[in-house]
Design a protein around this motif. Structure first.
Motif, PDB file in Angstrom:
ATOM      1  N   LEU B  57      -9.544  -2.043  11.707  1.00 59.71           N
ATOM      2  CA  LEU B  57      -8.785  -1.084  11.242  1.00 59.71           C
ATOM      3  C   LEU B  57      -8.501  -0.510  12.404  1.00 59.71           C
ATOM      4  CD1 LEU B  57     -10.569   0.510   8.041  1.00 59.71           C
ATOM      5  CD2 LEU B  57      -8.189  -0.939   8.146  1.00 59.71           C
ATOM      6  N   GLN B  62      -1.907  -4.026  14.541  1.00 58.76           N
ATOM      7  CA  GLN B  62      -1.332  -4.178  13.051  1.00 58.76           C
ATOM      8  C   GLN B  62      -1.723  -3.229  12.086  1.00 58.76           C
ATOM      9  OE1 GLN B  62      -2.331  -7.818  11.776  1.00 58.76           O
ATOM     10  NE2 GLN B  62      -1.309  -7.919   9.684  1.00 58.76           N
ATOM     11  N   TYR B  63      -3.276  -2.734  12.183  1.00 63.89           N
ATOM     12  CA  TYR B  63      -3.585  -1.892  11.210  1.00 63.89           C
ATOM     13  C   TYR B  63      -3.695  -0.370  11.842  1.00 63.89           C
ATOM     14  CZ  TYR B  63      -4.854  -6.387   9.230  1.00 63.89           C
ATOM     15  OH  TYR B  63      -4.842  -7.692   8.843  1.00 63.89           O
ATOM     16  N   VAL B 241      -0.187   2.565   4.579  1.00 62.43           N
ATOM     17  CA  VAL B 241      -1.355   1.670   4.461  1.00 62.43           C
ATOM     18  C   VAL B 241      -1.521   1.068   2.891  1.00 62.43           C
ATOM     19  CG1 VAL B 241      -2.873   3.840   3.747  1.00 62.43           C
ATOM     20  CG2 VAL B 241      -3.906   1.809   4.514  1.00 62.43           C
ATOM     21  N   VAL B 244       0.265  -1.989   3.213  1.00 60.72           N
ATOM     22  CA  VAL B 244      -0.343  -3.119   3.630  1.00 60.72           C
ATOM     23  C   VAL B 244      -1.536  -3.647   2.771  1.00 60.72           C
ATOM     24  CG1 VAL B 244      -1.794  -3.794   5.603  1.00 60.72           C
ATOM     25  CG2 VAL B 244       0.053  -2.060   6.056  1.00 60.72           C
ATOM     26  N   GLN B 248      -2.081  -7.503   1.594  1.00 59.31           N
ATOM     27  CA  GLN B 248      -3.508  -8.342   1.878  1.00 59.31           C
ATOM     28  C   GLN B 248      -3.789  -9.023   0.527  1.00 59.31           C
ATOM     29  OE1 GLN B 248      -4.637  -8.445   4.703  1.00 59.31           O
ATOM     30  NE2 GLN B 248      -3.092  -7.376   5.655  1.00 59.31           N
ATOM     31  N   LEU B 261      -9.447  -1.864   3.472  1.00 65.40           N
ATOM     32  CA  LEU B 261      -8.597  -0.777   3.751  1.00 65.40           C
ATOM     33  C   LEU B 261      -8.406   0.237   2.362  1.00 65.40           C
ATOM     34  CD1 LEU B 261      -5.479  -2.865   4.891  1.00 65.40           C
ATOM     35  CD2 LEU B 261      -6.409  -0.850   6.070  1.00 65.40           C
TER      36      LEU B 261
END
Lengths: 280, 288
Positions: B57, B62-63, B241, B244, B248, B261
């Protein structure tokens, strides 16, 4: 030093006038601000409505002409009608379910003392601030672990869970204003608890329950994030609209939107009438 | 006997909600918390207990980039909702002399909540797009000579859209807390010779802080977990977020990362809630 020569009375008049001028200026500024905010809130909604009657495929200014073509297309769109039907089914069941769980939860929080009450309260109202994506994802995984197939019924369970918070906060707020003496009097006169609930408590929180129910219905009808994860092959109305939006903007979406605005307006008026407390 | 019956009644009233919360909230959270420690191993994942996903994270750009962007957008939305919502609520509570006007204006701000959230986001896409209403309007009045793409598919568009959607959540609690302020406090301050602005800064504003905290909490948390507005108006660099998380669990097929996340969002929400509780308590009048 010049000030010392004037009498207090001379000084007071212009000061008062200046005060009035300032107040007038402040009022004007506030009114202008309120007008701008109202424009910000309502121009988009009018844009939505106006372009649903515009006879061009693209949503550009200036308007080209009046048409009902987009509404006709909706009328003949069977997928959309299925979605509307599904949404009514989901929203009605979710509302009933969330009331059945939420009203007792509010009563318990109000009346019963038990260990972990604070945690319980925090958990119940959490979905108001907790983004739907977390509720959706976590319940999706629950259903996978339990081996449930995703369907409209799993969506109903998801909505009922997310909406508990709405029911509990609204009903709790009303219960707090209700004098305890009413229920105590009923118990003293020998009424069993269920009797007291049905004849004393419930009539007093009726409008809060109706209001919470209506709000739950609307929120469920409109819900995306939880539905997104929990639905199987069937689409609810917002999910159907969401999937058509992937293909770009079309005036058909505006036409659906206009109908939803109209429907919401009817519900708002209904809610105002239903929850208006009777004045004595 | 009656005591027992009361106990039983209490248990019945309490039982259903308790079971519901345990099965549909606690258990699901526990499941994703468990997944968040697992390891992705193509093509699925294996049980494990490690903090790699959480480490990712913050270390995997990317995160971490998405998290910082989400934080920034959420703060901006809360701030603008405050900037627009507070003066409005103040006007309603203190300046508006007509009760009817006050009721109407309050209703007018709340009413959009009843109109589909999705459509309110969508309409901004139609307004801000290159083919959209704003561009064609600016061209027809001669301000622009060709359509500009600066309005849509960026963070500006997301902030405008989300502020638009979440303003009611700021106005409601702020108005409630302003309403509660006794009028004679403000009058007393004026009688003692304090000018309106210092009166506002030293009396009204602090006393309305609980409402502001509640409004910030709502707007911040709701923005933090939104994936519809990023999808509609955010553009390629506009992932938040929640978008994302969706990826995922969808195409990226990395449930452990998605769970980490989701747990992170949950923790942020809980942190903001307890922070806002503290602010509320700090600014509440102390009972002597």
């Amino acid at each position: 030093m010049v000030m010392a020569l004037t009498t207090p009375a001379d000084k007071a008049a212009p000061k008062a006038r200046r005060g009035m001028m300032q107040r007038y200026a402040a009022d004007t500024a506030f009114m202008t601000f309120v007008a701008i905010l109202m424009a910000f809130l309502y121009i988009p909604i009018w844009v939505l409505i106006v372009f649903s009657f515009n006879d061009s495929r693209s949503l550009t200014w200036p308007l080209t002409g009046f048409t009902l073509e987009w509404y006709e297309k909706l009328w003949n769109n069977s997928q959309l009608q299925d979605a509307i039907g599904n949404s009514f089914y989901v929203a009605s069941c979710a509302t009933v379910l969330t009331l059945l769980v939420g009203v007792p939860a509010a009563l318990a929080l109000h009346r019963v003392n038990f260990p972990g009450k604070k945690v319980f309260r925090r958990l119940v109202v959490l979905p108001i601030t907790l983004p739907g994506v977390v509720t959706g994802i976590s319940m999706l995984n629950l259903f996978r672990v339990l081996g449930f197939n995703l369907s409209l019924e799993t969506v109903i369970l998801g909505h009922a869970t997310a909406l508990l918070a709405v029911v509990v906060t609204q009903v709790s707020a009303r219960l707090e204003r209700l004098p305890k003496s009413l229920e105590e009097a009923s118990a003293d006169l020998g009424a069993p608890p269920l009797h007291t609930f049905l004849h004393v408590t419930l009539p007093n929180i009726r409008s809060a329950v109706i209001g919470a129910g209506l709000l739950s219905f609307v929120l469920s009808f409109d819900e995306i994030p939880v539905t997104f994860f929990l639905t199987g092959r069937d689409n609810t109305l917002p999910m159907y609209i969401y999937s058509t939006m992937r293909r770009g903007v079309t005036p058909e979406i505006n036409a659906v939107g206009t109908l939803i605005v109209l429907f919401s307006l009817i519900l708002i008026i209904g809610a105002v009438i239903a929850t208006r407390e009777r004045k004595k | 006997m009656t005591l027992l019956r009361e106990r039983l009644g209490g248990a019945a009233v309490l039982g259903i909600p308790l079971i519901w919360i345990a099965v549909f909230m606690l258990l699901p959270y526990a499941i994703i918390a468990t997944y968040s420690f697992w390891i992705k191993q193509y093509p699925t994942f294996v049980p494990a207990f490690q903090f790699g996903n959480y480490l990712n994270l913050f270390t995997d750009p990317q995160y971490s980039k998405v998290l910082i962007r989400t934080l920034k957008v959420s703060l901006l939305v809360s701030f603008f909702a405050f900037l627009l919502g507070y003066p409005f609520a103040y006007f309603l509570a203190f300046r508006c002399r007509s009760q009817a006007l006050r009721t109407w204006l309050y209703m007018a701000v709340i009413a959009p909540l009843w109109v589909s959230y999705l459509l309110r986001a969508y309409v901004w896409k139609t307004i801000l797009g290159t083919e959209g209403i704003l561009n064609s309007f600016l061209m027809s009045v001669g301000i622009l000579s060709e359509p500009s793409d600066i309005f849509l598919y960026n963070q500006f568009a997301m902030v405008v859209t989300l502020t638009y959607i979440f303003i009611p959540f700021m106005v409601m609690p702020v108005y409630t807390s302003l309403e509660k302020i006794p009028r004679n406090l403000v009058e007393a301050s004026a009688d003692l010779g304090m000018r309106p602005i210092p009166t506002f800064l030293r009396i009204t504003l602090p006393l309305s802080m609980p409402g502001v905290a509640a409004g910030f909490t709502m707007t911040f948390c709701l923005t933090f977990g939104d994936f519809v507005a990023p999808f509609l108006v955010g553009g390629p660099d506009g992932n938040l977020v929640a978008s994302v998380i969706v990826t995922q669990f969808g195409t990226a097929l990395n449930w452990p990362m998605g769970s980490a996340l989701a747990i992170f969002v949950l923790v942020i929400v809980l942190a903001v809630l307890s922070l806002s509780d503290r602010v509320e308590r700090a600014f509440s009048p102390k009972e002597a």
